[in-house]
Motif scaffolding. Structure first.
Motif, PDB file in Angstrom:
ATOM      1  N   UNK A  54       0.825  -1.209   0.000  1.00 34.38           N
ATOM      2  CA  UNK A  54       0.000   0.000   0.000  1.00 34.38           C
ATOM      3  C   UNK A  54       0.861   1.262   0.000  1.00 34.38           C
ATOM      4  N   UNK A  55       1.942   1.243   0.813  1.00 31.92           N
ATOM      5  CA  UNK A  55       2.831   2.414   0.835  1.00 31.92           C
ATOM      6  C   UNK A  55       3.478   2.637  -0.535  1.00 31.92           C
ATOM      7  N   UNK A  56       3.775   1.525  -1.208  1.00 33.40           N
ATOM      8  CA  UNK A  56       4.394   1.610  -2.523  1.00 33.40           C
ATOM      9  C   UNK A  56       3.448   2.279  -3.523  1.00 33.40           C
ATOM     10  N   UNK A  57       2.167   1.843  -3.487  1.00 31.74           N
ATOM     11  CA  UNK A  57       1.180   2.445  -4.393  1.00 31.74           C
ATOM     12  C   UNK A  57       1.007   3.927  -4.068  1.00 31.74           C
ATOM     13  N   UNK A  58       0.920   4.214  -2.767  1.00 32.54           N
ATOM     14  CA  UNK A  58       0.755   5.604  -2.343  1.00 32.54           C
ATOM     15  C   UNK A  58       1.918   6.446  -2.861  1.00 32.54           C
ATOM     16  N   UNK A  59       3.091   5.871  -2.784  1.00 31.62           N
ATOM     17  CA  UNK A  59       4.279   6.591  -3.251  1.00 31.62           C
ATOM     18  C   UNK A  59       4.179   6.869  -4.748  1.00 31.62           C
ATOM     19  N   UNK A  60       3.747   5.867  -5.520  1.00 30.06           N
ATOM     20  CA  UNK A  60       3.606   6.067  -6.966  1.00 30.06           C
ATOM     21  C   UNK A  60       2.545   7.121  -7.274  1.00 30.06           C
ATOM     22  N   UNK A  61       1.517   7.191  -6.430  1.00 29.01           N
ATOM     23  CA  UNK A  61       0.453   8.169  -6.664  1.00 29.01           C
ATOM     24  C   UNK A  61       0.830   9.534  -6.091  1.00 29.01           C
ATOM     25  N   UNK A  62       1.886   9.565  -5.256  1.00 26.30           N
ATOM     26  CA  UNK A  62       2.301  10.819  -4.644  1.00 26.30           C
ATOM     27  C   UNK A  62       1.558  11.131  -3.358  1.00 26.30           C
ATOM     28  N   UNK A  63       1.258  10.082  -2.581  1.00 23.36           N
ATOM     29  CA  UNK A  63       0.542  10.300  -1.310  1.00 23.36           C
ATOM     30  C   UNK A  63       1.398   9.781  -0.170  1.00 23.36           C
ATOM     31  N   UNK A  64       1.203  10.378   1.021  1.00 29.25           N
ATOM     32  CA  UNK A  64       1.819   9.807   2.213  1.00 29.25           C
ATOM     33  C   UNK A  64       0.686   9.341   3.122  1.00 29.25           C
ATOM     34  N   UNK A 119      -6.624   3.590   7.276  1.00 24.83           N
ATOM     35  CA  UNK A 119      -5.631   4.233   6.420  1.00 24.83           C
ATOM     36  C   UNK A 119      -6.070   5.677   6.206  1.00 24.83           C
ATOM     37  N   UNK A 120      -5.131   6.615   6.460  1.00 21.52           N
ATOM     38  CA  UNK A 120      -5.484   8.036   6.369  1.00 21.52           C
ATOM     39  C   UNK A 120      -4.442   8.773   5.534  1.00 21.52           C
ATOM     40  N   UNK A 121      -4.938   9.619   4.648  1.00 23.55           N
ATOM     41  CA  UNK A 121      -4.016  10.442   3.854  1.00 23.55           C
ATOM     42  C   UNK A 121      -3.512  11.584   4.719  1.00 23.55           C
ATOM     43  N   UNK A 122      -2.197  11.749   4.785  1.00 23.76           N
ATOM     44  CA  UNK A 122      -1.610  12.723   5.703  1.00 23.76           C
ATOM     45  C   UNK A 122      -1.998  14.152   5.329  1.00 23.76           C
ATOM     46  N   UNK A 123      -1.854  14.517   4.048  1.00 21.53           N
ATOM     47  CA  UNK A 123      -2.027  15.928   3.721  1.00 21.53           C
ATOM     48  C   UNK A 123      -3.487  16.382   3.805  1.00 21.53           C
ATOM     49  N   UNK A 124      -4.446  15.491   3.490  1.00 19.09           N
ATOM     50  CA  UNK A 124      -5.857  15.917   3.516  1.00 19.09           C
ATOM     51  C   UNK A 124      -6.582  15.452   4.768  1.00 19.09           C
ATOM     52  N   UNK A 125      -6.000  14.478   5.491  1.00 22.72           N
ATOM     53  CA  UNK A 125      -6.701  13.893   6.630  1.00 22.72           C
ATOM     54  C   UNK A 125      -7.830  12.967   6.214  1.00 22.72           C
ATOM     55  N   UNK A 126      -7.933  12.688   4.914  1.00 23.41           N
ATOM     56  CA  UNK A 126      -9.026  11.887   4.370  1.00 23.41           C
ATOM     57  C   UNK A 126      -8.874  10.410   4.745  1.00 23.41           C
ATOM     58  N   UNK A 127      -9.901   9.772   5.359  1.00 25.34           N
ATOM     59  CA  UNK A 127      -9.811   8.323   5.590  1.00 25.34           C
ATOM     60  C   UNK A 127      -9.948   7.590   4.257  1.00 25.34           C
TER      61      UNK A 127
END
Lengths: 827, 335
Positions: free
Chosen positions: A645-655, A680-688
């Motif tokens: 999941x972290x790998x996909x997030x990285x490819x999409x540009x998310x932390x 799982x929560x997006x750091x920059x938006x706080x979006x679950x």
């Protein structure tokens, strides 16, 4: 439906080959499933006369016959008179009759379609030589007839080909009924022939007798009271006609030539009365029914009082096929007085069936509501040639000319006379619309350049009333085209009959504007490619699942939309999340030898707990993944799912941040073990964004998962929102070297990595130097009471090289803050 | 009866206290209940037996719950925030060469990509819809025989898992109306899953994918429709292709056609081999009217066809059932 080409030829010339004809019909009327060459079966069958017939000695039923075949057949033993000897066991064989002879070396037509057709020879039968055989209707593949050999009613000379006498050098076109649902007229040979004429560019003329809408019924003899006909509700039947014929002879047959036409289109000849009704149905599309008049009068309490009405609750009717059915108010019933005697359009009743002793008959010619009949057909499982036609919507005008011809033909072949007037109840009379359109409109819709005259001629060829004046066409369809209502229907006729394939192909002229795939589609494609790069396999699974699968993961079937007519219980409920479907695939793949794999799916889920959106259920997008390893690993599977999941997030540009799942009532979280799963929560938006974790023990047992199994289920729509939120994160590269320091915290077992990282970030945020924190090691001694977490701090200044003292100071600030905020020791 | 109720409370208390809840089923008091049965008069036996059974069922549920609770208590919580497990290292990803995209989504992306480049917006079709969108707005009157051909499923509420992607047509038309009336045109494809109540075999599935196209302008013609479709298939197969049509009946188009292409050389086609690809036609005025578009002023065309067929022809896939099987043996052929 079977269409005989020879039958078509009686109404229109066909001057193209059978292949060309099939192509033409396919392109301009309807797809032909297969073309059957009927003549092939009969190529060797000859007309022969039985000139001598004597009993075979020592046999109780065999006869030795001498046949005269006009000397036509070669390679057969003949006597001095040139006759051929054939032994025959049929009871009706006798000298003088004409028969169909299957000579030696010919194939029995009945077996012609078998894998090993039966080839006749010359053989001894009880000491007598028999050359080939004298055929029955059944052996000729015409119809089932067990009474003996077929006696021919021809004056053709012996030796004439049987197929020539009965026009069996024919081609049969097999057409799927469904393809002509909208064309009741094409369910009759004449209607079909009209189309065949038009697509060859020829005008068609409906036979005079069929064009007569107020026909002459011939002379009435006798004075039986004309039946009274009452249609209770015009919605049930637009028109009902009935007439009484007297003097029917149930033993009389139609000419064999008519019988062979019925037989080749799949109708079994019975007797003259039934054959005429079937013959006219095949010819015109209008079904007829014959009641025994005397039985009907008896059932009706002394008069022929016919009613068309709805079935009544609790009412029963015994049909011709012997079944007793329970009627419903949705069925249309023919009643004599108060008593139901027939299921309208579907099947007659046993009580008024015509039989050998029938003398007087009532012929019914009527139309019924196709909608009611459609339901009746399904409810009672009746699929006859008649109901097939009624459910296409036969026009009410048609009943009159057809009943008139029935009166004439039954008189001719069964020896009846008309003894009543023709009762006619016609509450559903409708005017045909006059449609105006312009040639410009036709050409603009089709993309053609037909002249107004060509359009008019095309329509006139299929007997539309069409006139042209300048650009305007004024059109009235013939009564049998109840499907023609509006200009577009007329445009279709013109385009179709002249062939759509004649239209010049063009691309639309329009402004050139670039279209981009939607952001959401692009995101899904990006996620799909990322997961494939991460080694996962994409699957598609059904949208419907078994109630037990829902229960196995702790989801409530009552929250799922349930299919009432599902194929099996396996496909009964809409799924609430993707994870159960994915878990269901694990065991079979493990058993097939796949030790380590990840499966993912992007699809939609539905739940009754979500509010309707614009009156329909909300559709929720999901991305689910499950990964397993058959071999036990030392590390928890959770971390491998997280790694992906972290790998996909990285490819999409998310932390991403991970927070313990804790108690959650969402259907999505149900399969997951709360103590080993995270939100799982997006750091920059706080979006679950969803849930990741290992599965509950009961779930693992239920799906026979290996010990090493974990996965996640995410909400792609939330990911899209999170990505919209993202700001470009690029900072210019520094020209100066970076400094790295590792720092190890000893903490209690239950302190999380995130707690340390959060405090560290708080400190680093106060320092105006670019920095990063990366994990180095997580060590837990065997006693498990404490653990050591080592992280690497990295500092990079944009404008200068940092001194060692500065870096030491930064690290000290982090160390002191972490030890102050968390019970940690620096080691 | 009081007896049973008392016992229920006693046994439940024992279940929640013990570490071996299944043993409670062997309790002597429970067996005792059955010995009472023959002593009752026949009128009471039924109710008594029922109460005993209910107790047993409730007890079983409580035991399973307690067993799960006990099992869960042994579960070691994880630090879900950690980058990897204790005394471990960052786990590897799976080998990239194991990664596979489903052939159907791959082909769907391909089809959408071509239509996008031809100026068509792509919209995913719904998987649950109402009668109005599936039939009503598409000129299928209630009880119309043409509905039979679609073999639709229904939910208890009367919703329909759509049997064609045309279920989106009314929405596409409504959404494009403003643009159309501002002098533009509507050009869109809808793609996705459709459902039919069919028995499954090598060439039939109850679940499959379709792609539908809609184009509306002031000047659309049947010739433009055929040109658009030919252009799509020529791009898709990368070669010039002959096309063939035959009349078809669909209530939402007038005229209605079936569309075939000559089998491309890449698929081993020879001249005279035809592949039936889709149904199409000029949008019926009633369908435009349902979306409040004036059929006197605007005309449109629409088409729809299956995706599986394209994929099966392209890869030579022999059995439709592979697509939703989730078998790695199948999926890993599409690296």
């Amino acid at each position: 439906m079977i269409i005989s080409v020879n039958w078509l030829k009686k109404f229109t010339d066909i001057d193209v080959s059978i292949d060309e004809l099939a192509t033409l019909i396919g392109a301009r009327l309807v797809e032909i499933e297969t073309v059957i060459d009927l003549g092939k079966k009969y190529q060797d069958v000859l007309v022969a006369q039985v000139v001598e017939c004597v009993e075979l000695e020592g046999s109780d039923h065999l006869n030795v016959t001498k046949l005269d075949d006009g000397g036509v057949w070669q390679n057969v033993e003949r006597d001095d008179n040139g006759y051929v000897q054939v032994v025959c066991g049929a009871p009706n064989v006798r000298a003088g009759i004409l028969v169909a002879w299957l000579p030696p070396q010919s194939i029995v037509p009945e077996t012609a379609d078998d894998t090993e057709p039966f080839v006749l020879g010359a053989r001894q039968l009880r000491g007598a030589m028999s050359n080939g055989m004298i055929a029955s209707a059944r052996e000729l593949a015409l119809f089932d007839e067990h009474d003996g050999i077929l006696e021919l009613d021809t004056d053709a000379a012996p030796g004439t080909k049987f197929a020539d006498v009965y026009e069996l050098n024919d081609y049969l076109l097999d057409i799927e009924n469904k393809s002509l649902t909208h064309r009741p007229d094409c369910f009759g040979i004449i209607g079909f022939a009209r189309e065949v004429a038009a697509i060859q560019g020829k005008p068609f003329h409906t036979p005079e007798w069929l064009a007569q809408l107020t026909p002459d019924f011939g002379e009435k003899q006798g004075d039986i009271m004309t039946p009274t006909v009452t249609i209770d509700d015009p919605e049930l039947s637009a028109r009902y006609q009935a007439v009484v014929l007297s003097g029917a002879d149930g033993a009389k047959k139609t000419p064999l030539y008519i019988q062979t036409y019925l037989a080749r289109v799949g109708v079994r000849p019975i007797n003259a009365v039934v054959d005429v009704t079937n013959y006219l149905m095949m010819l015109t599309g209008q079904p007829l029914h014959a009641f025994d008049y005397d039985k009907l009068v008896k059932v009706g309490g002394g008069t022929a009082d016919i009613h068309v009405r709805s079935g009544r609750v609790g009412e029963k009717l015994t049909l011709l096929d012997g079944r007793t059915i329970e009627l419903t108010p949705e069925d249309i019933v023919i009643a004599a007085g108060e008593t139901a005697i027939g299921l309208a359009g579907a099947m007659g009743g046993a009580d008024t069936e015509i039989d050998e002793s029938t003398k007087n008959i009532i012929i019914e010619s009527a139309t019924f509501s196709l909608y009611s009949l459609r339901a009746t057909q399904m409810r009672h499982g009746i699929f006859s040639e008649a109901i097939t036609r009624f459910t296409k919507g036969q026009p009410a005008e048609l009943t009159a000319p057809v009943v008139a011809d029935a009166v004439r033909l039954i008189a001719e072949w069964a020896g009846t006379t008309r003894v009543s007037d023709v009762a006619d109840s016609y509450p559903g009379k409708r005017d045909l619309p006059v449609i105006e359109l312009t040639a410009t409109q036709v050409n603009a819709t089709l993309g053609t350049t037909y002249s107004v005259e060509q359009m008019r001629e095309t329509l006139r060829n299929v007997e539309f009333d069409a006139t042209a004046s300048d650009d305007t066409l004024t059109v009235q369809a013939p009564y049998w085209r109840s499907d023609i209502h509006i200009a577009e229907d007329v445009i279709e006729e013109i385009g179709r009959i002249n062939s759509y394939d004649a239209i010049t192909l063009k691309l639309p002229h329009r402004d050139f504007t670039a279209v981009r795939p939607s952001d959401f589609d692009e995101l899904r494609t990006a996620m799909r490619k990322a997961l494939v790069r991460a080694g996962a396999s994409e699957v598609l699974t059904y949208s419907f699942i078994h109630g037990d699968v829902l229960r196995k993961v702790g989801q409530d079937p009552a929250d799922s939309y349930r299919i009432t007519n599902s194929i099996s219980p396996d496909l009964q409920y809409y799924r609430q999340s993707l994870t159960p479907s994915l878990l269901g695939l694990v065991n079979a793949n493990v058993k097939n030898g796949y030790d380590q794999f990840a499966l993912f799916e992007m699809n939609k889920v539905h739940s009754k707990t979500a509010e309707l959106v614009e009156d329909v259920p909300a559709e929720m997008h999901r991305l689910g993944l499950v990964l397993v390893n058959k071999k036990d690993q030392t590390s928890a599977p959770y971390y491998q799912a997280k790694r992906i999941l972290d790998y996909i997030a990285q490819l999409l540009g998310m932390e991403l941040h991970y927070k313990p799942l804790g108690d959650s009532n969402l259907a999505l979280s149900k399969p997951f073990e709360s103590r080993r799963s995270a939100r799982v929560i997006d750091v920059s938006s706080g979006q679950p964004l969803g849930v990741i974790g290992e599965y509950k023990k009961s779930v693992a047992r239920g799906f026979k998962l290996p010990n090493y199994a974990a996965g996640f289920e995410l909400l792609p729509e939330a990911i899209a929102i999170a990505l919209n939120h993202k700001a470009p994160a690029y900072t210019p590269l520094s020209r100066y070297p970076s400094s790295e320091r590792d720092i190890c915290f000893q903490v209690a077992h239950d302190v999380t990595y995130q707690q340390i990282i959060d405090v560290t970030h708080n400190v680093l945020d106060t320092i105006d130097i670019s920095s990063t924190v990366e994990p180095v090691d997580v060590y837990e001694p065997a006693d498990g009471t404490t653990k050591n977490i080592t992280v690497r701090l990295k500092f990079t200044a944009a404008e200068r090289t940092l001194t060692g003292d500065e870096v030491t100071d930064f690290v000290a600030r982090v160390a002191s803050e972490v030890t102050a905020k968390i019970d940690a020791k620096i080691v | 009866m009081t007896n049973i109720e008392d016992l229920r409370q006693t046994l439940f208390a024992r279940v929640s206290a013990t570490n071996e809840p299944r043993e409670i089923l062997k309790a002597a008091e429970l067996k005792q209940l059955y010995t009472v049965l023959p002593t009752l008069n026949p009128g009471e036996r039924g109710a008594y037996g029922k109460a005993v059974n209910e107790l047993k069922v409730a007890l079983e549920t409580a035991i399973v719950a307690r067993e799960n609770e006990l099992e869960d208590a042994t579960i070691e919580p994880l630090d879900v925030t950690a980058p990897w497990d204790v005394n471990s290292a960052l786990p590897a990803l799976l080998p990239t060469e194991q990664g596979t995209q489903h052939p159907l989504t791959r082909e769907l992306e391909n089809v959408i990509d071509i239509f996008t480049r031809m100026g068509f917006e792509a919209i995913e079709s719904r998987q649950i819809d109402d009668d109005e969108h599936m039939f009503g707005a598409l000129n299928f009157p209630a009880n119309h025989p043409a509905r039979d051909g679609y073999d639709t499923f229904r939910t208890e509420e009367g919703f329909i898992p759509p049997a064609h992607t045309s279920t989106m047509q009314n929405r596409i038309l409504k959404a494009g109306k403003a643009k159309l009336e501002a002098g533009g045109h509507i050009a869109a494809v809808s793609y996705g899953r459709v459902f039919r109540n069919e028995d499954v075999d090598a060439t039939h599935e109850h679940t499959f994918y379709q792609c539908e196209g809609v184009y509306v302008s002031e000047t659309a013609t049947l010739g433009e429709m055929l040109g658009t479709l030919q252009s799509f298939f020529e791009t898709y197969y990368g070669q010039k292709l002959k096309i063939k049509t035959q009349p078809g009946y669909f209530p939402f188009v007038e005229p209605g056609l079936e569309f075939a292409i000559e089998k491309p050389a890449a698929l081993g086609g020879k001249p005279g081999d035809w592949l039936e690809m889709l149904g199409c036609g000029m949008i019926h005025p009633n369908v435009l009217r349902s979306a409040d578009i004036n059929p006197e002023k605007y005309r449109g065309f629409a088409w729809g066809g299956g995706i599986e067929r394209l994929v099966m022809l392209k890869y030579g896939i022999e059995d439709l059932r592979h697509f939703e099987s989730g078998k790695l043996a199948f999926l890993r052929k599409f690296v």
